[in-house]
Design an enzyme around this catalytic site. Structure first.
Site, PDB file in Angstrom:
ATOM      1  N   LYS A 129      12.468  -1.185   3.565  1.00 51.30           N
ATOM      2  CA  LYS A 129      12.343  -2.419   2.779  1.00 51.30           C
ATOM      3  C   LYS A 129      13.640  -2.622   2.011  1.00 51.30           C
ATOM      4  O   LYS A 129      14.341  -1.657   1.713  1.00 51.30           O
ATOM      5  CB  LYS A 129      11.184  -2.298   1.770  1.00 51.30           C
ATOM      6  CG  LYS A 129      10.684  -3.634   1.271  1.00 51.30           C
ATOM      7  CD  LYS A 129       9.687  -4.230   2.241  1.00 51.30           C
ATOM      8  CE  LYS A 129       9.263  -5.618   1.872  1.00 51.30           C
ATOM      9  NZ  LYS A 129       8.146  -6.072   2.730  1.00 51.30           N
ATOM     10  N   ASP A 169      10.428 -11.668   3.320  1.00 54.85           N
ATOM     11  CA  ASP A 169       9.355 -11.270   2.399  1.00 54.85           C
ATOM     12  C   ASP A 169       9.415 -12.319   1.283  1.00 54.85           C
ATOM     13  O   ASP A 169       9.930 -13.420   1.510  1.00 54.85           O
ATOM     14  CB  ASP A 169       9.577  -9.836   1.880  1.00 54.85           C
ATOM     15  CG  ASP A 169       8.335  -9.263   1.187  1.00 54.85           C
ATOM     16  OD1 ASP A 169       7.406  -8.835   1.882  1.00 54.85           O
ATOM     17  OD2 ASP A 169       8.279  -9.264  -0.058  1.00 54.85           O
TER      18      ASP A 169
END
Ligand code: NDP
Ligand code: 2IT
Length: 449
Positions: A129, A169
């Site tokens: 991430k 995201d």
């Protein structure tokens, strides 16, 4: 949360000592370790090989300065991150988040969750991430572009189609992926599938935009069917109004439900006649406006300031699709008191541990994020396959594969829950099923990381 097994609690206590201020990360790890007790006790090989010590430690954390120039000529600086958490089953894979709340704890919690989520998809993807504390809200397209170009000017050296493949995201959608992709291509002189969520004109996959929201509804429908129920005729509340929320609204409606409330960080709208996802697209994708402007399109709807109040709207099914810890114990109690039958997580870790406990104790269906929202990254995996094959599949073909993957994920979670003696506990099932594959690969590779 209670971790009884001595090995697991020892690793967790040590992690707490060393990362005491990383609240979200510790929350995500604690929830997983708690459910791994039966598998750790059944197989001593994991402890012997130090699998838990290794799996809670990122393989690599990259932090970097992101300088850029705003429209007034002022130099601004943000912090960029990429947490390459686990590559046991494939290249690191996971989104990039641009939001002022981004810090190392948030990046590590998201990267950690991504390991198990990606494993559940059945596709060969490791967990990672990244992102930055940059706030795209109120910035011009030029400012967002300069930020993204500066961000990629450092990130490019750490990623690659076979190394690490970022995607979107919170705060990162088609616009940002375009700026990032353009800069990567320019620096490396390579056109590769290094990012997913690309425009279809540049190697993106059809249905990736819709995938997380659709996948959430496919998973929820599967779980409801197993309980002899379905979306048909149900009232649904969805928090958020971004990418995940918008397409969850579309699919839930297609499956026969009525979506009566949605939100953004400023508050929520209530429309008992049913929210048409196309209106949300206009507000959020075209105008980048606030959710209260829904009332300009549908004057009979109402707007209430404060986003947490959305859980007080009586409904059958709640789909939290905004952000972490947005559904707390008070919210869960309101849903239960109003007779809700299901809480299915579209966002990452949207429910607090206390909320989850209350929801499960009251017998509602609880679908955990790392399984229920895996449709986005699964379709990213399909985008990677198409890029490798240098061809593209139709919308229906991708959608059908996504549907099949979500059904399989539901089955894996339900089966694993049975195996560890917690039938119906999909949260425990998701953690166990996701873990077994990654741990097996780590054992096989020796102490490589
Ligand atoms: P978007 O940026 O498109 O939308 C985010 C939405 O959540 C907006 O409505 C935003 O409101 C709201 N929101 C964000 N932060 C907060 C906050 N701190 N408090 C209240 N509301 C907030 O993001 P996505 O839809 O892509 O992501 C939503 C969630 O889904 C995240 O948890 C993400 O990690 C998860 N997810 C996303 C996937 C994807 O493919 N995009 C895949 C799997 C999970 P506002 O505009 O006012 O900030
Ligand atoms: O949380 C997630 O799974 C995502 N933001 C999607 C990641 C991806 O690589 O598509």
């Amino acid at each position: 949360m209670e971790i009884k097994n001595a090995y697991l609690s020892g690793v967790y206590e040590d992690l707490k000592d060393r990362n005491g201020n990383e609240k979200e990360f510790l929350q995500a790890v604690g929830e997983v370790l708690e459910s791994l007790e039966p598998v750790i006790e059944a197989n001593p090989a994991y402890e012997k090989a130090g699998i838990i010590e290794r799996i809670v430690e990122p393989e690599r954390v990259i932090m970097f300065r992101v300088p850029w120039v705003d429209d007034s000529g002022k130099v601004r600086v943000n912090t960029g991150y990429r947490v390459q958490f686990n590559s046991a089953i494939g290249p690191y894979k996971g989104g990039l988040r641009l939001h002022p709340s981004v810090n190392l704890s948030v990046m590590k919690f998201l990267g950690f969750e991504q390991i198990f989520k990606n494993s559940l998809t059945g596709l060969p993807m490791g967990g990672g991430k990244g992102g930055s504390n940059f706030d795209p809200k109120g910035k011009s397209d030029g400012e967002v572009m300069r930020f993204c170009q500066s961000f990629m000017t450092e990130l490019y050296r750490h990623i690659g189609a076979d190394t690490d493949v970022p995607a979107g995201d919170i705060g990162v959608g088609a616009r940002e992926i375009g700026f990032l992709f353009g800069q990567y291509k320019r620096i490396t002189n390579e056109f590769t599938g290094v990012l997913t969520g690309k425009n279809v004109l540049s190697g993106g996959s059809l249905a990736r935009t819709e995938a997380t929201g659709y996948g959430l509804c496919y998973y929820t429908e599967e779980a409801l069917n197993a309980r002899g129920d379905s979306f048909k005729g149900k009232k649904v509340v969805i928090s958020g109004s971004g990418n995940v929320a918008t397409y969850a609204c579309q699919k839930a409606t297609q499956l026969g439900a009525t979506v009566i409330a949605m939100s953004d960080s400023s508050g929520y709208i209530y429309d008992p006649n049913g929210i048409d996802y196309k209106n949300i697209q206009i507000i959020k994708e075209q105008k980048r406006a606030r959710i209260n402007t829904y009332l300009d399109l549908v004057p009979t709807a109402t707007f209430t300031p404060g986003c947490a109040g959305i859980w007080n709207v009586p409904c059958d099914i709640a789909l939290p699709c905004a952000t972490q810890n947005e559904l707390d114990l008070a919210g869960a109690k309101a849903l239960i008191a109003n007779g809700a039958i299901a809480v299915c997580e579209g966002a990452n870790m949207p429910s607090t541990p206390e909320a989850i406990e209350a929801i499960q104790a009251a017998g509602l269906l609880f679908a955990p994020a790392k399984a229920a929202n895996a449709g986005g990254v699964a379709t990213s995996g399909l985008e990677m396959s198409q890029n490798s094959l240098r061809l593209s599949w139709s919308f229906d073909e991708v959608d059908q594969r996504l549907h099949g993957i979500m059904k399989n994920i539901y089955k894996s979670c339900a089966d694993a829950a049975e195996t560890v003696g917690k039938p119906g506990n999909l949260a425990a099932g998701a953690n166990v099923a996701g873990f077994l594959k990654v741990a097996g690969a780590m054992l096989w590779q020796g102490v490589a990381y």
